[in-house]
Write an enzyme that holds these catalytic residues in place. Structure first.
Site, mmCIF file in Angstrom:
data_model
loop_
_atom_site.group_PDB
_atom_site.id
_atom_site.type_symbol
_atom_site.label_atom_id
_atom_site.label_comp_id
_atom_site.label_asym_id
_atom_site.label_seq_id
_atom_site.Cartn_x
_atom_site.Cartn_y
_atom_site.Cartn_z
ATOM 1 N N HIS A 100 1.178 -1.177 -0.038
ATOM 2 C CA HIS A 100 0.070 0.111 -0.029
ATOM 3 C C HIS A 100 0.925 1.191 0.144
ATOM 4 O O HIS A 100 2.051 1.233 0.426
ATOM 5 C CB HIS A 100 -0.915 -0.071 1.090
ATOM 6 C CG HIS A 100 -1.867 -1.084 1.170
ATOM 7 N ND1 HIS A 100 -3.007 -0.852 0.641
ATOM 8 C CD2 HIS A 100 -1.816 -2.411 1.999
ATOM 9 C CE1 HIS A 100 -3.720 -2.250 0.702
ATOM 10 N NE2 HIS A 100 -3.059 -2.893 1.430
ATOM 11 N N CYS B 194 -0.185 2.567 -4.415
ATOM 12 C CA CYS B 194 -0.821 3.913 -4.654
ATOM 13 C C CYS B 194 -0.248 5.249 -4.704
ATOM 14 O O CYS B 194 0.801 5.159 -3.824
ATOM 15 C CB CYS B 194 -1.993 3.842 -3.691
ATOM 16 S SG CYS B 194 -3.307 2.577 -3.745
#
Length: 483
Positions: A173, A215
């Site tokens: 992430h 991301c």
């Protein structure tokens, strides 16, 4: 015996030797021997790839828990790819929490797959740093070759010399200016750049290639990575968008029906399947970038991201084998882009899942498969409700802080403002402090909440004091922090 018979005999003998050389041996090391023979033959193309240097790699899965299956799966696949390419275990350093393969929810115990029909990628992976050892401090110590600073694990570090090349792959992430680690402190862009600068100044590598799956991963390098450090970086997304989980339940292509979670990530799948399928002695980094960019963008659908590149663009001309090694390509499983005569606007596209929504997908799949187990279904449904409530709490808290600091008319545009060039924030210590203040008053951001890192950066960029942020956070959350 005549001349023709003599020639025929010689041909037969040569063929016999070749047959013996490529005959598949019983198992294990024999496959490596065959790969070595094939690599040796191809390596004699006049190109001295590394000028006597060694290929090194650092592979990092920065998450834990079963719903994050895809990150460790990606890293295991990357290891198999590099190992088959000729890199030695002593030169491949793997960070992975190692809580997936034998997890009680894994339908194939001791096995990890990275695609619907894929083979086991877990077997043989050298798990150098696992569990709590997967943290920012150990990662930086490994990069700098500082063995005395490593805590736990195998102790392997990048003991590189000035002729060596380094390949770094990270999957997890991310958020604006940030990538996650399952243990210890967070990893911010300025900290990574500072470590890379030290590595460059030490002169202990020739070239370095970095791939990041996360991301907003472009924000780790945008306006930060110079072009004269002999470092090239490719990221799964630009500075303001999510990357995507792939081979997810309910999407196409789907994982085997017994899986409740995504098997991989789109950018990662794209570059690894490309490397598996093409001759790395011929394909250059720039060619991989174009193929991966096209596939990851997913024909411009909403289910895709913009792959970006940073640093020394001269490295784009290097062949993949310089960093990933060489093995005979397996073209049977190559992804083939649509032909020019296909109307991509009307063509059904494969689907994926936003990285930040992967946990909700996993929980929903888990709920659907519980059948008549009403008590367990109620528990999972409650967990989904709590996750959604937490999201609403974080979104509302950040919005309220913006209103308090800038007024309702200006808050949204200021918090969402995106710099087209330059780094995310002028003062990285300010950013870390703003996050800390928010979490003290409003609760932990978590993977979902970190999407607001840009808002905290913009609060810093607008010269808001820490004291003012503290008052705004107290007013917004009213002392009720979400757990």
């Amino acid at each position: 015996m005549g001349v023709s018979s003599s020639i025929t005999l010689k041909v037969i003998l040569v063929l016999a030797v070749l047959v013996v050389a490529v005959q598949p041996p019983p198992c294990g090391a024999a496959t490596d021997r065959l790969s070595t023979i094939l690599r040796s033959a191809v390596d004699k193309d006049g190109e001295d790839e590394n000028s006597g240097g060694t290929k090194w790699a650092v592979l990092v899965a920065g998450s834990n828990e079963y719903w994050n299956y895809r990150h460790q799966s990606d890293v295991c696949h990357a290891y198999q790819l590099l190992k088959k390419g000729g890199l030695k275990d002593e030169n491949i350093i793997v960070f992975m929490y190692d809580d997936i393969a034998n997890n009680e929810e894994n339908p194939r115990k001791g096995v990890i797959i990275n695609s619907p029909n894929g083979s086991d990628v877990y077997a043989g992976v050298p798990k150098d740093y696992t569990g709590e050892e997967v943290n920012t401090d150990n990662f930086f110590a490994v990069l700098l070759g500082n063995k005395s600073a490593v805590v736990g694990g195998s102790g392997k570090v990048l003991n590189t010399k000035n002729k060596d090349v380094i390949f770094i792959y990270y999957a997890d992430h991310g958020a604006p200016g940030y990538v996650a680690m399952p243990s210890g402190s967070d990893l911010y862009a300025d900290q990574l750049i500072a470590v890379l600068k030290k590595k460059h100044e030490a002169g202990t590598y020739k070239k370095m290639v970095i791939y990041i799956e996360a991301c907003e991963s472009g924000s780790m390098f945008e306006g930060l990575l110079p072009d004269d450090w002999n470092i090239y970086a490719m990221t799964a997304a630009n500075t303001e968008e999510s990357s995507w989980g792939w081979y997810c339940p309910g999407e196409e292509p789907a994982p085997p029906p017994e899986y409740t979670t995504c098997l991989g990530d789109l950018f990662s799948i794209a570059w690894m399947e490309d490397s598996d399928c093409h001759n790395r002695k011929k394909e250059r980094i720039e060619e991989q970038f174009e193929r991966v960019k096209y596939r990851t963008f997913n024909n411009g659908t909403e289910m895709g991201s913009h792959v970006k590149e940073y640093g020394n663009m001269d490295i784009r001309k290097d062949k993949l084998s310089k960093y990933q090694g060489y093995v005979a390509a397996d073209s049977k499983h190559c992804w083939v882009p649509p032909t020019n005569n296909v109307n991509v606007a009307t063509m059904p596209m494969p689907g994926g899942v936003h990285q930040r929504d992967a946990e909700l997908l996993y929980l929903w799949e888990k709920y659907k498969r519980l059948g008549d187990k009403s008590e367990m279904k109620e528990k999972v449904l409650k967990e989904i409700g709590e996750k959604m409530q937490l999201r609403a709490h974080i979104d509302g808290s950040v919005a309220a802080i913006g209103d308090y600091l800038f007024g309702t008319q200006k808050a949204h545009s200021i918090l969402k403002s995106v710099r087209k060039t330059g780094p995310l924030v002028d003062d990285w210590e300010c950013l870390r402090s703003m996050v800390k203040i928010f979490e003290e008053h409003c609760g932990a951001l978590g993977e979902y909440g970190r999407k607001h890192m840009r808002a905290f950066a913009n609060i810093c960029n607008n010269a808001i004091s820490l004291a003012a942020m503290g008052k705004a956070s107290m007013a917004a959350c009213d002392g009720h922090s979400a757990q």
